[in-house]
Design an enzyme around this catalytic site. Sequence first.
Site, PDB file in Angstrom:
ATOM      1  N   THR A 243      -3.397  12.098  -4.126  1.00 43.90           N
ATOM      2  CA  THR A 243      -3.627  13.074  -6.135  1.00 43.90           C
ATOM      3  C   THR A 243      -5.029  12.549  -6.406  1.00 43.90           C
ATOM      4  O   THR A 243      -5.300  13.200  -7.669  1.00 43.90           O
ATOM      5  CB  THR A 243      -2.479  12.777  -6.673  1.00 43.90           C
ATOM      6  OG1 THR A 243      -2.340  11.383  -7.139  1.00 43.90           O
ATOM      7  CG2 THR A 243      -1.345  13.546  -6.340  1.00 43.90           C
TER       8      THR A 243
ATOM      9  N   ASP B 247      -2.425   6.868  12.417  1.00 35.45           N
ATOM     10  CA  ASP B 247      -3.726   6.466  13.356  1.00 35.45           C
ATOM     11  C   ASP B 247      -2.671   7.425  14.436  1.00 35.45           C
ATOM     12  O   ASP B 247      -2.437   8.139  14.673  1.00 35.45           O
ATOM     13  CB  ASP B 247      -3.420   5.010  13.681  1.00 35.45           C
ATOM     14  CG  ASP B 247      -4.171   4.291  14.348  1.00 35.45           C
ATOM     15  OD1 ASP B 247      -5.074   4.460  15.431  1.00 35.45           O
ATOM     16  OD2 ASP B 247      -4.637   2.917  14.333  1.00 35.45           O
TER      17      ASP B 247
ATOM     18  N   ARG C 208       3.481   0.383 -13.661  1.00 31.39           N
ATOM     19  CA  ARG C 208       3.315  -0.246 -15.413  1.00 31.39           C
ATOM     20  C   ARG C 208       3.689  -0.529 -16.448  1.00 31.39           C
ATOM     21  O   ARG C 208       3.903  -1.236 -17.413  1.00 31.39           O
ATOM     22  CB  ARG C 208       1.039  -0.052 -15.686  1.00 31.39           C
ATOM     23  CG  ARG C 208       0.216  -1.503 -14.478  1.00 31.39           C
ATOM     24  CD  ARG C 208      -0.949  -0.467 -14.889  1.00 31.39           C
ATOM     25  NE  ARG C 208      -0.727   1.690 -13.862  1.00 31.39           N
ATOM     26  CZ  ARG C 208      -2.497   1.871 -13.989  1.00 31.39           C
ATOM     27  NH1 ARG C 208      -3.161   1.422 -14.497  1.00 31.39           N
ATOM     28  NH2 ARG C 208      -1.835   3.355 -13.347  1.00 31.39           N
TER      29      ARG C 208
ATOM     30  N   ASP D 216       4.993   0.768   1.182  1.00 29.78           N
ATOM     31  CA  ASP D 216       3.982   2.083   1.485  1.00 29.78           C
ATOM     32  C   ASP D 216       2.618   1.688   1.687  1.00 29.78           C
ATOM     33  O   ASP D 216       2.200   0.746   1.241  1.00 29.78           O
ATOM     34  CB  ASP D 216       3.493   1.827  -0.070  1.00 29.78           C
ATOM     35  CG  ASP D 216       2.790   2.889  -0.407  1.00 29.78           C
ATOM     36  OD1 ASP D 216       3.015   4.434   0.432  1.00 29.78           O
ATOM     37  OD2 ASP D 216       2.692   3.324  -1.701  1.00 29.78           O
TER      38      ASP D 216
ATOM     39  N   LYS E 195       1.458   3.148   3.795  1.00 32.59           N
ATOM     40  CA  LYS E 195       0.094   4.814   4.452  1.00 32.59           C
ATOM     41  C   LYS E 195      -0.248   4.457   6.376  1.00 32.59           C
ATOM     42  O   LYS E 195      -1.270   4.887   6.268  1.00 32.59           O
ATOM     43  CB  LYS E 195      -0.466   5.039   3.156  1.00 32.59           C
ATOM     44  CG  LYS E 195       0.267   5.901   2.137  1.00 32.59           C
ATOM     45  CD  LYS E 195      -0.762   5.657   0.990  1.00 32.59           C
ATOM     46  CE  LYS E 195      -0.125   6.400  -0.096  1.00 32.59           C
ATOM     47  NZ  LYS E 195      -0.028   5.424  -1.002  1.00 32.59           N
TER      48      LYS E 195
HETATM   49  O1  C5P Z   1       0.880   3.928 -12.676  1.00 31.59           O
HETATM   50  P1  C5P Z   1       2.083   2.826 -12.155  1.00 31.59           P
HETATM   51  O2  C5P Z   1       1.548   1.521 -12.644  1.00 31.59           O
HETATM   52  O3  C5P Z   1       2.894   2.964 -12.479  1.00 31.59           O
HETATM   53  O4  C5P Z   1       1.857   2.949 -10.684  1.00 31.59           O
HETATM   54  C1  C5P Z   1       2.790   3.156 -10.234  1.00 31.59           C
HETATM   55  C2  C5P Z   1       2.852   3.106  -8.559  1.00 31.59           C
HETATM   56  O5  C5P Z   1       1.935   4.337  -7.968  1.00 31.59           O
HETATM   57  C3  C5P Z   1       1.299   2.165  -8.103  1.00 31.59           C
HETATM   58  O6  C5P Z   1       1.614   1.707  -6.940  1.00 31.59           O
HETATM   59  C4  C5P Z   1       0.528   3.366  -7.573  1.00 31.59           C
HETATM   60  O7  C5P Z   1      -0.613   2.111  -6.589  1.00 31.59           O
HETATM   61  C5  C5P Z   1       1.682   4.296  -7.220  1.00 31.59           C
HETATM   62  N1  C5P Z   1       0.690   5.618  -6.613  1.00 31.59           N
HETATM   63  C6  C5P Z   1       0.071   6.763  -7.603  1.00 31.59           C
HETATM   64  N2  C5P Z   1      -0.184   7.888  -7.793  1.00 31.59           N
HETATM   65  C7  C5P Z   1      -0.360   8.375  -7.148  1.00 31.59           C
HETATM   66  C8  C5P Z   1       0.183   7.346  -5.510  1.00 31.59           C
HETATM   67  C9  C5P Z   1       0.492   6.742  -5.945  1.00 31.59           C
HETATM   68  O8  C5P Z   1       0.044   5.551  -9.393  1.00 31.59           O
HETATM   69  N3  C5P Z   1      -0.738   9.219  -6.264  1.00 31.59           N
END
Ligand code: C5P
Length: 239
Positions: free
Chosen positions: A124, A65, A215, A60, A62
């Site tokens: 988001t 360019d 998490r 991931d 992203k």
């Molecule tokens: O919140 P959590 O620990 O479950 O995050 C899961 C992954 O999703 C993380 O790597 C976070 O950066 C990514 N992520 C997110 N929300 C977004 C885009 C990516 O939580 N809108």
Amino acid sequence: MADDRLIVALDVASLDDVKELVTTLGDSVSYYKVGMELFYAAGPNTISYLREQNKSVFLDLKLHDIPNTVAQGVTSLTRLGAKLITLHSQGGPVMMEKAAEAATKAAQELQVERPKLLAVTVLTSFDDEAWTATGGQLPIRDQVVKLAKLAKASGMDGVVASPLEAKAIREACGEDFLIVTPGIRPSFAAANDQKRIATPKSALQDGASKLVIGRPITKASNPPEAVELIIKEMEAINK
Ligand code: C5P
């Protein structure tokens, strides 16, 4: 057994931390997400390690360019063996088309499985104020669907999206389009800093193809048990 709809986010900064987590979770997890923090710190070795462990990799980074630069980047990432790669749809249709061509060509040359390309629509983290400040005109939600359709027309295999957007994207882009959703909180977990969240079951019900979860697993007091509970919740919805 692992469910390949579950992708665990490796939000750590060293290969040692990766090894510890992957060893702890063992066969219960088959798919991991490597993001900027880990890739910029530990690099391609992380991908090699995960592949040696027979794990699938969602890279991931992203990409965003000019088309030629993104295409070369996709070629390099295909060589590393990523299965899913993200890029920004706001790079435009030509950038996405060139990226898709590069993935196909590199995979053919190497005789490996072609990675799937996922577009990011609107992050988001944008709220209406930030959206307007950067020139956004349509409501964010409409722009998300518009960019998802453009991504599909430009050869992308799917999008990364909030679970709350999954339904609208599924309706607009059809059954074969991949929708990968972070922002998932199983019923037993704390929300942390995630605000627009959904449970694994409701995200899948709304059309998500895969779930990225960090998490609630990595910070759980018993990560394998957290995975087991999540997979149980997911199994309620057929693949
Ligand atoms: O919140 P959590 O620990 O479950 O995050 C899961 C992954 O999703 C993380 O790597 C976070 O950066 C990514 N992520 C997110 N929300 C977004 C885009 C990516 O939580 N809108």
